[in-house]
Write a protein that holds these residues in place. Sequence first.
Motif, PDB file in Angstrom:
ATOM      1  N   LEU A 302       0.747  -1.143  -0.089  1.00 28.20           N
ATOM      2  CA  LEU A 302      -0.175  -0.011   0.207  1.00 28.20           C
ATOM      3  C   LEU A 302       0.887   1.240  -0.252  1.00 28.20           C
ATOM      4  CD1 LEU A 302      -2.869  -1.034   2.519  1.00 28.20           C
ATOM      5  CD2 LEU A 302      -2.789  -1.308   0.069  1.00 28.20           C
ATOM      6  N   GLU A 303       1.889   1.124   0.718  1.00 30.76           N
ATOM      7  CA  GLU A 303       3.046   2.261   0.685  1.00 30.76           C
ATOM      8  C   GLU A 303       3.472   2.472  -0.772  1.00 30.76           C
ATOM      9  OE1 GLU A 303       4.483   5.279   2.338  1.00 30.76           O
ATOM     10  OE2 GLU A 303       4.424   3.817   3.805  1.00 30.76           O
ATOM     11  N   ALA A 304       3.653   1.251  -1.353  1.00 30.42           N
ATOM     12  CA  ALA A 304       4.397   1.489  -2.709  1.00 30.42           C
ATOM     13  C   ALA A 304       3.201   2.117  -3.716  1.00 30.42           C
ATOM     14  CB  ALA A 304       4.688   0.148  -3.278  1.00 30.42           C
ATOM     15  N   VAL A 305       1.935   1.866  -3.509  1.00 27.25           N
ATOM     16  CA  VAL A 305       0.841   2.211  -4.517  1.00 27.25           C
ATOM     17  C   VAL A 305       0.810   3.758  -4.317  1.00 27.25           C
ATOM     18  CG1 VAL A 305      -1.513   2.533  -4.608  1.00 27.25           C
ATOM     19  CG2 VAL A 305      -0.756   0.064  -4.096  1.00 27.25           C
ATOM     20  N   MET A 306       1.036   4.397  -3.190  1.00 28.12           N
ATOM     21  CA  MET A 306       1.164   5.741  -3.005  1.00 28.12           C
ATOM     22  C   MET A 306       2.340   6.320  -3.888  1.00 28.12           C
ATOM     23  SD  MET A 306      -0.082   6.681   0.995  1.00 28.12           S
ATOM     24  CE  MET A 306       0.736   5.100   1.807  1.00 28.12           C
ATOM     25  N   SER A 307       3.395   5.750  -3.871  1.00 29.41           N
ATOM     26  CA  SER A 307       4.497   6.376  -4.489  1.00 29.41           C
ATOM     27  C   SER A 307       4.303   6.266  -5.848  1.00 29.41           C
ATOM     28  CB  SER A 307       5.860   5.435  -3.772  1.00 29.41           C
ATOM     29  OG  SER A 307       6.030   4.212  -4.328  1.00 29.41           O
ATOM     30  N   PHE A 308       3.638   5.100  -6.340  1.00 22.15           N
ATOM     31  CA  PHE A 308       3.767   5.139  -7.795  1.00 22.15           C
ATOM     32  C   PHE A 308       2.691   5.771  -8.606  1.00 22.15           C
ATOM     33  CE2 PHE A 308       6.585   1.318  -7.107  1.00 22.15           C
ATOM     34  CZ  PHE A 308       7.518   1.500  -8.463  1.00 22.15           C
ATOM     35  N   TYR A 309       1.527   5.782  -7.724  1.00 28.68           N
ATOM     36  CA  TYR A 309       0.486   6.544  -8.708  1.00 28.68           C
ATOM     37  C   TYR A 309       0.544   8.166  -8.255  1.00 28.68           C
ATOM     38  CZ  TYR A 309      -2.032   2.399 -10.347  1.00 28.68           C
ATOM     39  OH  TYR A 309      -2.565   1.406 -11.117  1.00 28.68           O
ATOM     40  N   THR A 310       1.104   8.716  -9.087  1.00 30.79           N
ATOM     41  CA  THR A 310       1.325  10.239  -8.942  1.00 30.79           C
ATOM     42  C   THR A 310       0.208  10.875  -9.993  1.00 30.79           C
ATOM     43  OG1 THR A 310       2.888  10.323 -11.106  1.00 30.79           O
ATOM     44  CG2 THR A 310       3.693   9.646  -8.766  1.00 30.79           C
ATOM     45  N   PRO A 311       0.181  12.279  -9.849  1.00 28.75           N
ATOM     46  CA  PRO A 311      -0.799  12.931 -10.340  1.00 28.75           C
ATOM     47  C   PRO A 311      -0.383  12.784 -11.966  1.00 28.75           C
ATOM     48  CG  PRO A 311       0.028  14.436  -8.681  1.00 28.75           C
ATOM     49  CD  PRO A 311       0.616  13.110  -8.774  1.00 28.75           C
ATOM     50  N   GLU A 312       0.890  12.644 -12.522  1.00 28.57           N
ATOM     51  CA  GLU A 312       1.161  12.485 -13.838  1.00 28.57           C
ATOM     52  C   GLU A 312       0.720  11.125 -14.489  1.00 28.57           C
ATOM     53  OE1 GLU A 312       3.165  15.658 -11.906  1.00 28.57           O
ATOM     54  OE2 GLU A 312       3.329  13.495 -11.234  1.00 28.57           O
ATOM     55  N   VAL A 313       0.800  10.114 -13.683  1.00 26.59           N
ATOM     56  CA  VAL A 313       0.219   8.718 -13.871  1.00 26.59           C
ATOM     57  C   VAL A 313      -1.281   8.920 -14.320  1.00 26.59           C
ATOM     58  CG1 VAL A 313      -0.170   6.429 -13.227  1.00 26.59           C
ATOM     59  CG2 VAL A 313       2.192   7.483 -12.694  1.00 26.59           C
ATOM     60  N   LEU A 314      -1.903   9.602 -13.506  1.00 27.41           N
ATOM     61  CA  LEU A 314      -3.406   9.540 -13.663  1.00 27.41           C
ATOM     62  C   LEU A 314      -3.980  10.242 -14.497  1.00 27.41           C
ATOM     63  CD1 LEU A 314      -4.498   9.788  -9.723  1.00 27.41           C
ATOM     64  CD2 LEU A 314      -4.627   7.865 -11.310  1.00 27.41           C
ATOM     65  N   GLN A 315      -2.961  11.318 -15.441  1.00 25.66           N
ATOM     66  CA  GLN A 315      -3.292  11.961 -16.458  1.00 25.66           C
ATOM     67  C   GLN A 315      -3.215  11.064 -17.717  1.00 25.66           C
ATOM     68  OE1 GLN A 315      -0.623  15.012 -17.004  1.00 25.66           O
ATOM     69  NE2 GLN A 315      -1.117  16.253 -15.077  1.00 25.66           N
ATOM     70  N   CYS A 316      -2.860   9.923 -17.766  1.00 29.47           N
ATOM     71  CA  CYS A 316      -2.859   8.891 -18.951  1.00 29.47           C
ATOM     72  C   CYS A 316      -4.077   8.043 -18.751  1.00 29.47           C
ATOM     73  CB  CYS A 316      -1.448   8.141 -18.904  1.00 29.47           C
ATOM     74  SG  CYS A 316      -1.487   7.149 -20.273  1.00 29.47           S
ATOM     75  N   THR A 317      -5.211   8.267 -19.522  1.00 33.35           N
ATOM     76  CA  THR A 317      -6.340   7.436 -19.296  1.00 33.35           C
ATOM     77  C   THR A 317      -6.677   6.770 -20.596  1.00 33.35           C
ATOM     78  OG1 THR A 317      -7.770   9.095 -19.819  1.00 33.35           O
ATOM     79  CG2 THR A 317      -7.053   8.925 -17.643  1.00 33.35           C
ATOM     80  N   SER A 318      -7.495   5.935 -20.464  1.00 33.40           N
ATOM     81  CA  SER A 318      -8.189   5.103 -21.954  1.00 33.40           C
ATOM     82  C   SER A 318      -8.844   5.783 -22.852  1.00 33.40           C
ATOM     83  CB  SER A 318      -8.619   3.814 -21.338  1.00 33.40           C
ATOM     84  OG  SER A 318     -10.245   4.417 -20.737  1.00 33.40           O
ATOM     85  N   GLY A 319      -9.377   6.889 -22.378  1.00 36.77           N
ATOM     86  CA  GLY A 319     -10.314   7.647 -23.338  1.00 36.77           C
ATOM     87  C   GLY A 319     -11.891   6.835 -23.439  1.00 36.77           C
ATOM     88  N   LEU A 320     -12.069   5.953 -22.845  1.00 39.06           N
ATOM     89  CA  LEU A 320     -13.391   5.279 -22.920  1.00 39.06           C
ATOM     90  C   LEU A 320     -14.525   6.076 -22.273  1.00 39.06           C
ATOM     91  CD1 LEU A 320     -12.366   1.454 -21.703  1.00 39.06           C
ATOM     92  CD2 LEU A 320     -12.994   2.219 -23.954  1.00 39.06           C
ATOM     93  N   ASP A 321     -15.608   6.064 -22.911  1.00 32.30           N
ATOM     94  CA  ASP A 321     -16.379   7.097 -22.210  1.00 32.30           C
ATOM     95  C   ASP A 321     -17.666   6.645 -21.586  1.00 32.30           C
ATOM     96  OD1 ASP A 321     -17.649   6.101 -24.553  1.00 32.30           O
ATOM     97  OD2 ASP A 321     -18.004   7.917 -25.618  1.00 32.30           O
ATOM     98  N   ASP A 322     -17.707   5.210 -21.310  1.00 37.77           N
ATOM     99  CA  ASP A 322     -18.656   4.474 -20.402  1.00 37.77           C
ATOM    100  C   ASP A 322     -18.710   4.928 -19.146  1.00 37.77           C
ATOM    101  OD1 ASP A 322     -20.230   2.429 -19.674  1.00 37.77           O
ATOM    102  OD2 ASP A 322     -20.047   0.971 -21.022  1.00 37.77           O
ATOM    103  N   ASP A 323     -20.066   5.519 -19.026  1.00 36.98           N
ATOM    104  CA  ASP A 323     -20.195   6.010 -17.454  1.00 36.98           C
ATOM    105  C   ASP A 323     -20.935   5.057 -16.819  1.00 36.98           C
ATOM    106  OD1 ASP A 323     -22.435   6.527 -18.807  1.00 36.98           O
ATOM    107  OD2 ASP A 323     -22.614   8.695 -18.025  1.00 36.98           O
ATOM    108  N   ARG A 324     -21.296   3.767 -17.221  1.00 35.95           N
ATOM    109  CA  ARG A 324     -22.046   2.780 -16.189  1.00 35.95           C
ATOM    110  C   ARG A 324     -21.484   2.485 -14.968  1.00 35.95           C
ATOM    111  NH1 ARG A 324     -23.173  -2.080 -19.976  1.00 35.95           N
ATOM    112  NH2 ARG A 324     -21.062  -1.463 -20.596  1.00 35.95           N
ATOM    113  N   PRO A 325     -20.205   2.032 -14.921  1.00 41.25           N
ATOM    114  CA  PRO A 325     -19.692   1.627 -13.609  1.00 41.25           C
ATOM    115  C   PRO A 325     -19.617   2.594 -12.435  1.00 41.25           C
ATOM    116  CG  PRO A 325     -18.263   1.038 -15.751  1.00 41.25           C
ATOM    117  CD  PRO A 325     -19.210   2.294 -16.048  1.00 41.25           C
ATOM    118  N   VAL A 326     -20.046   2.056 -11.350  1.00 36.93           N
ATOM    119  CA  VAL A 326     -20.037   2.872  -9.988  1.00 36.93           C
ATOM    120  C   VAL A 326     -19.385   2.028  -9.086  1.00 36.93           C
ATOM    121  CG1 VAL A 326     -21.265   3.708  -8.172  1.00 36.93           C
ATOM    122  CG2 VAL A 326     -22.140   3.906 -10.526  1.00 36.93           C
ATOM    123  N   PHE A 327     -18.089   2.058  -8.723  1.00 38.73           N
ATOM    124  CA  PHE A 327     -17.234   1.486  -7.718  1.00 38.73           C
ATOM    125  C   PHE A 327     -17.532   1.906  -6.297  1.00 38.73           C
ATOM    126  CE2 PHE A 327     -15.159   0.836 -11.878  1.00 38.73           C
ATOM    127  CZ  PHE A 327     -14.773  -0.183 -11.900  1.00 38.73           C
TER     128      PHE A 327
END
Length: 562
Positions: A302-327
């Motif tokens: 869990l500590e590693a998750v915080m170090s790897f998922y930076t704001p820059e990583v979260l800028q790269c997304t799939s582009g999929l526009d399906d908005d059905r999933p709710v987690f």
Amino acid sequence: MARVAKVSNNKKRQIEALVEQAASALSARRTDVCEQLCLKIEAIQPGNADVANIRGIVCVQAGDRMQAEQLFVQAINAAPKRAEFHNNLGKLYLSQKLFTDAAERYRSAMHHDRNSLDLKLGYCASLVGMGEPEKALPILEQLRSKKPNHPDLYMALFYAYQGLGRIDDALACLDKLIAGDADHFDARFQRGQLFMQQGRMQEAEDELHAALALRPTYSKAYSMLVEMKKFTSDDDADKKTMEALYQQSAPDSVDRVYLCFALGKANEDLKHFDEAFAYFEEGNTLRQRYSVYNLDAELAHLEAVMSFYTPEVLQCTSGLDDDRPVFIVGMPRSGSTLTEQILAAHPDVGSRGEWNAFEESLLDRGQPDQPLTLEEMTAFSAEQWRETGQAYLDRLDDDASKRIVDKTLINFRLIGAIHCALPHARIIHVRRHPLDNCLSIYRANLRGGHFDFGYNLGRLGYYYRMYQRLMQHWRTVLPAGVMYEMDYEELVANQEDQTRRLLEFCDLDWNDACLQFNKAPTVVATASVAQVRREMYSDAVARWKRYEKHLQPLIKILGVTA
């Protein structure tokens, strides 16, 4: 492959007779006689496959699964074409929930015996356990056409239909079994459990009592029964029976575990909080004794998750526009099932429960023999995230619901990956007072190895603290509007207001049915099943104060006093 000494035909006949005698002694649980006969066989033919197999069965009866596995493997190596040896190892793997290994054994067995019903049923049980009931069902339905009244087949069909969410078909299988045999224990017990999941509480209680009349010492049934009733007297018949069974149970047995948590709940109802906590503590201590959970490794991850998922990583997304999933994410026992049921009561919402499909879709991007690392994951291209997101969407089976709820709580570790793969998915984080949340985990006897942090107050506190840090990380790095946070206490105190906010976040119109979440037609298979079938209640708020003197290790770690 093990070499087995060759013997003459006369000695073969002698060995066959001794094996038959050993099998009879085994059936009679005369292990001493059985071992003497095995020694005679070994004297004639060292390395005999039947001896290894028989000794493996003896080990299973004695609870020595590791030695049993070694002996069954020895038998298979000595006689690889004997389907019954593969079958015995498959059964052993099934009992340990090693479903992939079990399926492999059953496939090997069926290669040598294509007509055995037992082998096919074992293989189908493995498929259902692997989460692939859709592969088991055609096999089972074909078998039903040939053996329309076989009870074991109908139990197997029940599990397959249940895994597919075909609840009416699942119940029909149980009804057929009970029509043919009113004293069919498994059918009674499973029907009680299914009624409970459907919210048919009185019917569930009746079925569980019917099952217990057939098998009065079945402690698991009591662990379910206590969730459906409020104990008002120490003289309650069920409580008296549980106390007697507790005294009779072996100190380190599974029965003792179930009875500890059940008696804890009964004593809590009666406000005997010291006695209740003592039972919860004993049950958790017993469960921890057999756990292989590595808390340090999980906290490091869990500590590693915080170090790897930076704001820059979260800028790269799939582009999929399906908005059905709710987690819906968070800790177990946080109010997540209640939140799911509120949404599931809406006519435009479907629910998949605790599904785990996203993590499977993500890990499928890795190599078969090489687990996907955080470093590889966070270096995904937009196309790789698109493949991941589409793999998840493909599992929705063209569900036309406007919103589809996935309540796999441990997805809180994967929130960054969820956003990258499904940027229009909504994420709902349900949270609760830390001490109430941790106490509820501690007293719940949660199933599943990933919840083994909950068996010890200290470990539970350290895990919860890391969870809080990770959720703060997601608040910092996620784009605004991606995650909505709901407080259980606010929902209990202001049901309609909080429900309106929840629906607004999901872009759903108001529907009065959401206020009657306890009547939602979904099947609830989590530990909170009994609670969410009641109208909104506040009994569980500030429950921790009743146990404050027992929770000091947790209070010290979390630094919470109110």
